[in-house]
Every structure is written in C-alpha cells, then in structure tokens.
Design a protein around this motif. Structure first.
Motif, mmCIF file in Angstrom:
data_model
loop_
_atom_site.group_PDB
_atom_site.id
_atom_site.type_symbol
_atom_site.label_atom_id
_atom_site.label_comp_id
_atom_site.label_asym_id
_atom_site.label_seq_id
_atom_site.Cartn_x
_atom_site.Cartn_y
_atom_site.Cartn_z
ATOM 1 N N ASP A 181 1.204 7.311 -7.040
ATOM 2 C CA ASP A 181 1.217 5.982 -6.427
ATOM 3 C C ASP A 181 -0.238 5.594 -6.191
ATOM 4 O OD1 ASP A 181 1.840 3.631 -5.200
ATOM 5 O OD2 ASP A 181 3.012 4.515 -3.565
ATOM 6 N N VAL A 182 -0.792 4.764 -7.082
ATOM 7 C CA VAL A 182 -2.229 4.461 -7.067
ATOM 8 C C VAL A 182 -2.430 2.961 -6.928
ATOM 9 C CG1 VAL A 182 -4.413 4.649 -8.321
ATOM 10 C CG2 VAL A 182 -2.699 6.467 -8.516
ATOM 11 N N ILE B 160 -0.621 14.143 -1.508
ATOM 12 C CA ILE B 160 -2.049 14.449 -1.511
ATOM 13 C C ILE B 160 -2.819 13.148 -1.692
ATOM 14 C CG2 ILE B 160 -3.895 15.737 -2.652
ATOM 15 C CD1 ILE B 160 -1.733 17.662 -3.661
ATOM 16 N N TYR B 161 -3.818 12.936 -0.848
ATOM 17 C CA TYR B 161 -4.613 11.714 -0.927
ATOM 18 C C TYR B 161 -5.590 11.785 -2.094
ATOM 19 C CZ TYR B 161 -8.057 8.140 0.176
ATOM 20 O OH TYR B 161 -8.903 7.066 0.097
ATOM 21 N N LEU B 162 -5.695 10.684 -2.846
ATOM 22 C CA LEU B 162 -6.635 10.560 -3.958
ATOM 23 C C LEU B 162 -7.559 9.377 -3.682
ATOM 24 C CD1 LEU B 162 -4.095 10.860 -6.931
ATOM 25 C CD2 LEU B 162 -5.435 12.711 -5.911
ATOM 26 N N GLY B 163 -8.848 9.591 -3.844
ATOM 27 C CA GLY B 163 -9.810 8.519 -3.648
ATOM 28 C C GLY B 163 -11.198 8.980 -4.040
ATOM 29 N N PRO B 164 -12.156 8.058 -4.133
ATOM 30 C CA PRO B 164 -13.516 8.444 -4.536
ATOM 31 C C PRO B 164 -14.142 9.475 -3.609
ATOM 32 C CG PRO B 164 -13.247 6.051 -4.551
ATOM 33 C CD PRO B 164 -12.033 6.612 -3.900
ATOM 34 N N GLY C 99 -4.989 6.466 -3.777
ATOM 35 C CA GLY C 99 -3.570 6.659 -4.031
ATOM 36 C C GLY C 99 -3.071 7.991 -3.523
ATOM 37 N N LEU C 100 -1.888 8.340 -3.987
ATOM 38 C CA LEU C 100 -1.224 9.575 -3.594
ATOM 39 C C LEU C 100 -0.654 10.253 -4.831
ATOM 40 C CD1 LEU C 100 0.875 8.277 -0.545
ATOM 41 C CD2 LEU C 100 -1.230 9.620 -0.406
ATOM 42 N N ILE C 101 -0.576 11.574 -4.769
ATOM 43 C CA ILE C 101 0.145 12.338 -5.781
ATOM 44 C C ILE C 101 0.994 13.376 -5.059
ATOM 45 C CG2 ILE C 101 -1.772 13.966 -6.115
ATOM 46 C CD1 ILE C 101 -0.867 14.205 -9.054
ATOM 47 N N LYS C 102 2.215 13.528 -5.523
ATOM 48 C CA LYS C 102 3.118 14.544 -4.968
ATOM 49 C C LYS C 102 3.718 15.324 -6.127
ATOM 50 C CE LYS C 102 7.086 13.433 -2.964
ATOM 51 N NZ LYS C 102 8.046 12.991 -1.921
ATOM 52 N N ILE C 103 3.619 16.648 -6.045
ATOM 53 C CA ILE C 103 4.108 17.522 -7.109
ATOM 54 C C ILE C 103 5.169 18.435 -6.521
ATOM 55 C CG2 ILE C 103 3.458 19.234 -8.842
ATOM 56 C CD1 ILE C 103 0.573 18.120 -8.583
ATOM 57 N N SER C 104 6.319 18.474 -7.157
ATOM 58 C CA SER C 104 7.418 19.319 -6.699
ATOM 59 C C SER C 104 8.012 20.041 -7.903
ATOM 60 C CB SER C 104 8.482 18.477 -5.984
ATOM 61 O OG SER C 104 9.004 17.491 -6.856
ATOM 62 N N VAL C 105 8.909 20.968 -7.628
ATOM 63 C CA VAL C 105 9.508 21.748 -8.705
ATOM 64 C C VAL C 105 10.979 21.974 -8.401
ATOM 65 C CG1 VAL C 105 8.909 23.974 -7.658
ATOM 66 C CG2 VAL C 105 9.252 23.828 -10.132
ATOM 67 N N SER D 9 0.829 -1.199 0.000
ATOM 68 C CA SER D 9 0.000 0.000 0.000
ATOM 69 C C SER D 9 0.863 1.249 0.000
ATOM 70 C CB SER D 9 -0.904 0.002 1.239
ATOM 71 O OG SER D 9 -1.578 1.225 1.372
ATOM 72 N N PRO D 10 0.393 2.325 -0.639
ATOM 73 C CA PRO D 10 1.083 3.611 -0.475
ATOM 74 C C PRO D 10 1.094 4.029 0.991
ATOM 75 C CG PRO D 10 -0.491 3.703 -2.290
ATOM 76 C CD PRO D 10 -0.741 2.418 -1.569
ATOM 77 N N ASP D 11 2.018 4.875 1.334
ATOM 78 C CA ASP D 11 2.139 5.355 2.716
ATOM 79 C C ASP D 11 1.243 6.577 2.889
ATOM 80 O OD1 ASP D 11 2.839 6.028 5.252
ATOM 81 O OD2 ASP D 11 4.929 6.531 4.807
ATOM 82 N N TRP D 12 0.110 6.380 3.572
ATOM 83 C CA TRP D 12 -0.848 7.473 3.736
ATOM 84 C C TRP D 12 -0.445 8.439 4.843
ATOM 85 C CZ3 TRP D 12 -3.350 6.104 -0.369
ATOM 86 C CH2 TRP D 12 -3.672 4.766 -0.616
ATOM 87 N N THR D 13 0.625 8.149 5.567
ATOM 88 C CA THR D 13 1.011 8.979 6.709
ATOM 89 C C THR D 13 1.209 10.429 6.288
ATOM 90 O OG1 THR D 13 2.152 7.059 7.636
ATOM 91 C CG2 THR D 13 2.633 9.202 8.617
ATOM 92 N N ASP D 14 0.548 11.327 6.986
ATOM 93 C CA ASP D 14 0.691 12.775 6.779
ATOM 94 C C ASP D 14 0.223 13.236 5.397
ATOM 95 O OD1 ASP D 14 1.807 13.014 9.328
ATOM 96 O OD2 ASP D 14 3.832 12.664 8.575
ATOM 97 N N ALA D 15 -0.581 12.434 4.705
ATOM 98 C CA ALA D 15 -1.086 12.865 3.401
ATOM 99 C C ALA D 15 -2.082 14.009 3.573
ATOM 100 C CB ALA D 15 -1.749 11.696 2.673
ATOM 101 N N VAL D 16 -2.025 14.965 2.670
ATOM 102 C CA VAL D 16 -2.919 16.126 2.694
ATOM 103 C C VAL D 16 -4.255 15.745 2.065
ATOM 104 C CG1 VAL D 16 -3.250 18.460 1.784
ATOM 105 C CG2 VAL D 16 -1.014 17.756 2.633
#
Length: 252
Positions: free
Chosen positions: A156-157, A122-126, A141-147, A56-63
C-alpha cells in the motif's frame, strides 16, 4: 457444570491471547529485498482520471525497520548489509534506463513471516521512519508479508504529486498530505526464491523473498552430577609441610 463451562471459557480466552505470540515465535524467517520505482505515464495513462484525494494507508502500529547490526543474532526487521543484497544489478539498470523509470526505494531486511492474523505492517519511506509534523515525503507506504500455503505480499504505497490532472502544491499537501497523490494497492501470492514484479501505471515493485535458516544456539554445558542433599566436591590440595621455626641466636 457451570464451573466447568467457566473453566473452558478461560482456557479458550487464554489460547486466543497467546496464540498469535506463539505463531510469531515459531514462524519461519525470510530475507526480504524490495525495490520501488516511479514510472512516467504515457499515452492514455497520462490522461487517466485518478481520485483527487486517495486517502492514506493506516500507519497505526506499523513496524519500523532497524539499522544493520553487527551482532550474530539479528532482531526481527533488521536491515541487511548491502553486501547481502541480491538485486543491485536490477536497481542499477533502473538508474541507467531512459524509459521514464525512477528508483525510489531499495532495501533488504530479515524478519519472521507469520500467518496473516499475526503479520506486521512495515513502514516504507525515504527515511525509514515516519516523522510526524515534518513535510510529507515524496512517497511512503506499507508492506505486509504473511504465509499460509504460499507467501502473500500486500503493498500500500502513496506516491505524492503523481496525479497529472491535479497540480502539486506544497500548501495543499500540508493541509491534506494525500491530495494530488496516487495510491498503489496490491496483494500478490509469491514463492520463495523467485523474483516478482508488481506493475502499476505509475509505480512498480520488484521483490525477492528468500527463506533463511537461523543458526541453532549453542547448548549450555551440562551441570556436574551432584547427589541430592550434598554439596559439590571441593577439589583436593596437596598437604603442605609445617614451617620450621627460625632458630634464635644464643645470648651470653
């Protein structure tokens, strides 16, 4: 000399603690629009061997994404109104297609995008909110965007029940919420303002990242000039004429 080294160590420690916060405060803001869709396996992909339990993705501290707001100043990770979405045509096309594609997720939000060390998952789900103790959703899943020089997107879905070689059973998912799932992990470099497609045999993603300029806050009016040690002048009022006494009638 020892005192100087101790002072330098304290300064460096404070910089390490405050630097991520400063980076987040000064980070540029972007509108993110994401579509996730499921793809039916065909040909050799239908018999591809997937791990029985991909983890599983690591949901810890997900926004968690926030609901749309009518306020002019948006909080980070606030969903945008549908009128601001730009990929509606692509989502509608996925809904109409008969090529074995099923849309799973379509949302758009605004956020600051910081360097990798300060970027948030960032948490993604229905339901957009992870519900502990509830039956596992069909995907999350999760998405992380950086620059840095370019934008970087990490996805990570987890797609539950997608492993054709392992029958989907509700009891199994309750004991092991990732059993029989397929996990999609991707890391891509992107450019602002361009539509990007991330492919996988069972999951696809369309993502558009657009730079936005936030309005500058209106400056406060300057205070009135008051000399040091004096109070603000009291506005002058025109003097009023004294009241005339009311004559008393004479008595005999």
């Amino acid at each position: 000399m020892k005192l100087f080294r101790f002072f330098v160590a304290i300064v460096l420690g404070l910089f390490a603690l405050t630097h991520p916060v400063q980076a987040a405060d000064e980070a540029p803001w972007y509108d993110i629009e994401l579509i996730l869709f499921k793809q039916e396996a065909s040909g050799s992909e239908a018999t591809e061997n997937w791990p029985e339990d991909p983890g599983s993705p690591d949901w810890t501290d997900a926004v968690t994404l926030l609901p749309p707001s009518s306020e002019e100043i948006l909080q980070p990770y606030t969903l945008l109104p549908k009128a601001n979405w730009q990929l509606n045509a692509q989502f509608n096309a996925l809904q109409r297609t008969r090529a074995g594609m099923e849309p799973l997720f379509h949302q758009a939000w605004r956020q600051p995008v910081a360097a990798s060390r300060a970027a948030e998952n960032i948490y993604l789900g229905p339901d957009l909110v992870k519900k502990n103790g509830a039956p596992p959703p069909p995907f999350e899943g999760l998405i992380k965007i950086s620059v840095s020089r370019y934008l970087h997107v990490e996805l990570d879905v987890l797609l539950r029940g997608a492993n054709n070689n392992l029958p989907f059973n509700t009891l199994d998912t309750l004991s092991s919420p990732t059993r029989g799932s397929i996990r999609f992990h991707a890391n891509r470099r992107m450019r602002s303002g361009e539509l990007h497609y991330i492919d996988h045999p069972r999951i696809g993603a369309l993502i558009l990242i657009s730079r936005v300029e936030l309005p500058e806050p209106e400056p406060l009016p300057p205070p009135e000039d008051v000399a040091p040690g004096t109070s603000a002048p009291i506005p002058e009022t025109s003097p009023q004429a004294p009241e005339k006494p009311t004559p008393t009638p004479a008595t005999n």
